[in-house]
Design a protein around this motif. Structure first.
Motif, mmCIF file in Angstrom:
data_model
loop_
_atom_site.group_PDB
_atom_site.id
_atom_site.type_symbol
_atom_site.label_atom_id
_atom_site.label_comp_id
_atom_site.label_asym_id
_atom_site.label_seq_id
_atom_site.Cartn_x
_atom_site.Cartn_y
_atom_site.Cartn_z
ATOM 1 N N HIS A 95 0.830 -1.201 0.000
ATOM 2 C CA HIS A 95 0.000 0.000 0.000
ATOM 3 C C HIS A 95 0.870 1.259 0.000
ATOM 4 O O HIS A 95 0.540 2.253 -0.666
ATOM 5 C CB HIS A 95 -0.932 0.005 1.212
ATOM 6 C CG HIS A 95 -2.006 -1.030 1.122
ATOM 7 N ND1 HIS A 95 -2.690 -1.495 2.229
ATOM 8 C CD2 HIS A 95 -2.512 -1.713 0.059
ATOM 9 C CE1 HIS A 95 -3.583 -2.412 1.855
ATOM 10 N NE2 HIS A 95 -3.483 -2.555 0.543
ATOM 11 N N GLY A 96 1.978 1.210 0.737
ATOM 12 C CA GLY A 96 2.885 2.348 0.729
ATOM 13 C C GLY A 96 3.536 2.548 -0.630
ATOM 14 O O GLY A 96 3.714 3.684 -1.090
ATOM 15 N N ALA A 97 3.893 1.448 -1.308
ATOM 16 C CA ALA A 97 4.481 1.561 -2.639
ATOM 17 C C ALA A 97 3.470 2.097 -3.641
ATOM 18 O O ALA A 97 3.809 2.914 -4.516
ATOM 19 C CB ALA A 97 5.008 0.196 -3.090
ATOM 20 N N ALA A 98 2.213 1.649 -3.549
ATOM 21 C CA ALA A 98 1.181 2.159 -4.446
ATOM 22 C C ALA A 98 0.925 3.643 -4.196
ATOM 23 O O ALA A 98 0.716 4.421 -5.139
ATOM 24 C CB ALA A 98 -0.106 1.354 -4.274
ATOM 25 N N TYR A 99 0.954 4.028 -2.930
ATOM 26 C CA TYR A 99 0.805 5.455 -2.630
ATOM 27 C C TYR A 99 1.963 6.259 -3.211
ATOM 28 O O TYR A 99 1.757 7.347 -3.772
ATOM 29 C CB TYR A 99 0.740 5.663 -1.117
ATOM 30 C CG TYR A 99 1.060 7.074 -0.710
ATOM 31 C CD1 TYR A 99 0.102 8.075 -0.795
ATOM 32 C CD2 TYR A 99 2.344 7.421 -0.265
ATOM 33 C CE1 TYR A 99 0.404 9.384 -0.438
ATOM 34 C CE2 TYR A 99 2.647 8.714 0.079
ATOM 35 C CZ TYR A 99 1.673 9.690 -0.006
ATOM 36 O OH TYR A 99 1.981 10.987 0.333
ATOM 37 N N PRO A 153 -3.412 -1.454 -7.905
ATOM 38 C CA PRO A 153 -2.393 -2.060 -7.032
ATOM 39 C C PRO A 153 -1.001 -1.853 -7.610
ATOM 40 O O PRO A 153 -0.831 -1.481 -8.770
ATOM 41 C CB PRO A 153 -2.789 -3.544 -7.016
ATOM 42 C CG PRO A 153 -3.541 -3.746 -8.287
ATOM 43 C CD PRO A 153 -4.265 -2.468 -8.573
ATOM 44 N N ILE A 154 -0.010 -2.096 -6.807
ATOM 45 C CA ILE A 154 1.369 -1.856 -7.225
ATOM 46 C C ILE A 154 1.768 -2.790 -8.362
ATOM 47 O O ILE A 154 2.699 -2.490 -9.130
ATOM 48 C CB ILE A 154 2.322 -2.014 -6.017
ATOM 49 C CG1 ILE A 154 3.714 -1.499 -6.361
ATOM 50 C CG2 ILE A 154 2.339 -3.449 -5.524
ATOM 51 C CD1 ILE A 154 3.781 -0.055 -6.766
ATOM 52 N N GLU A 155 1.090 -3.915 -8.540
ATOM 53 C CA GLU A 155 1.441 -4.855 -9.607
ATOM 54 C C GLU A 155 0.967 -4.407 -10.982
ATOM 55 O O GLU A 155 1.334 -5.011 -11.990
ATOM 56 C CB GLU A 155 0.848 -6.239 -9.304
ATOM 57 C CG GLU A 155 1.391 -6.893 -8.042
ATOM 58 C CD GLU A 155 0.654 -6.433 -6.796
ATOM 59 O OE1 GLU A 155 -0.362 -5.706 -6.967
ATOM 60 O OE2 GLU A 155 1.083 -6.776 -5.675
ATOM 61 N N ALA A 156 0.134 -3.358 -11.055
ATOM 62 C CA ALA A 156 -0.421 -2.916 -12.331
ATOM 63 C C ALA A 156 0.660 -2.223 -13.165
ATOM 64 O O ALA A 156 1.085 -1.106 -12.841
ATOM 65 C CB ALA A 156 -1.603 -1.979 -12.093
ATOM 66 N N ILE A 157 1.110 -2.887 -14.229
ATOM 67 C CA ILE A 157 2.192 -2.348 -15.056
ATOM 68 C C ILE A 157 1.756 -1.121 -15.855
ATOM 69 O O ILE A 157 2.509 -0.139 -15.945
ATOM 70 C CB ILE A 157 2.746 -3.455 -15.977
ATOM 71 C CG1 ILE A 157 3.366 -4.566 -15.126
ATOM 72 C CG2 ILE A 157 3.771 -2.894 -16.953
ATOM 73 C CD1 ILE A 157 3.906 -5.726 -15.941
#
Length: 231
Positions: A95-99, A153-157
């Motif tokens: 969540h922190g990486a996505a933010y 999410p952070i996985e979304a390229i």
């Protein structure tokens, strides 16, 4: 102000806000991180504003280095610190990486808006994109579209690629100060004149033209005497 925003991020964590949208059910769950990243990114970029615009337009080397250091310190410092606070509150590093990705996207928009409208108005472009992202950024209540970077999410390229492009464009816009723009325009205006200048070493004539010119030249006296002797 930044401390108050980080404290607010610590309180809300990964909470979402239900807002009206153009999705099928008419509502969307917008992550609160979107509203946290926007003011922090604008605050970091707006530190470039200064009343000495006339002096800074000339972009001396000392001022340019100071501006580069200020921008890197403010954006990276606030981004990393707020991402750590948000990830701790949400209980998930993802969540922190996505933010942090959404924060980088907002920084790119703020840099573009600041270069176009002035650093004290760098908030206009990020704020203008908030409504379309909130209202049109969801297919269903909790299903974001691919370009809705804040809710992906952070996985979304695709969202990561879009963020990278906008961030690079923002940095390029910041680097293209009035002095560099003037130099580029002057060189662009001088390029046609440079192409029209003759070759200093002299231009070589075409072989066929040289032969035609040689055929038209009158014979020398020696050539005339030799011709009469052959006759």
């Amino acid at each position: 102000m930044s401390a108050a925003l980080m404290m607010l991020g610590w309180i809300v964590g990964q909470k979402q806000v239900s807002l009206p949208s153009a999705s099928a059910d008419g509502m969307s769950d917008v992550p609160f991180s979107q509203f946290l990243a926007l003011p922090l990114a604008v605050l970091a970029v707006s530190m470039l504003h200064s009343p000495m615009t006339t002096i800074e337009a000339a972009a001396p080397a000392v001022l340019e280095r100071a501006s580069r250091l200020l921008l890197a310190t403010s954006t990276v410092g606030l981004g990393l610190l707020s991402a750590v606070v948000y990830a701790t509150a949400a209980g998930s590093p993802a969540h922190g990486a996505a933010y942090l990705r959404g924060y980088a996207l907002t920084c790119g928009l703020a840099l573009l808006g600041g270069r176009l409208q002035g650093w004290d108005r760098s908030w206009i472009l990020p704020l203008a994109t908030t409504f379309p992202v909130v209202f049109y950024g969801f297919e269903w209540k909790a299903t974001p579209r691919w370009w809705n970077v804040y809710a992906q999410p952070i996985e979304a390229i695709p969202a990561t690629v879009l963020t990278s492009l906008l961030l690079v464009c923002g940095i390029a816009a910041w680097a293209l100060n009035p002095l560099r723009m003037g130099m580029i325009l002057r060189r662009a205006r001088q390029l046609p004149a440079t192409l029209r200048q003759p070759d200093p070493a002299g231009r070589k004539s075409h072989p066929s033209r040289g032969r035609e010119q040689h055929d038209r030249e009158p014979p020398s006296p020696e050539q005339s005497h030799a011709a009469r002797h052959r006759r």
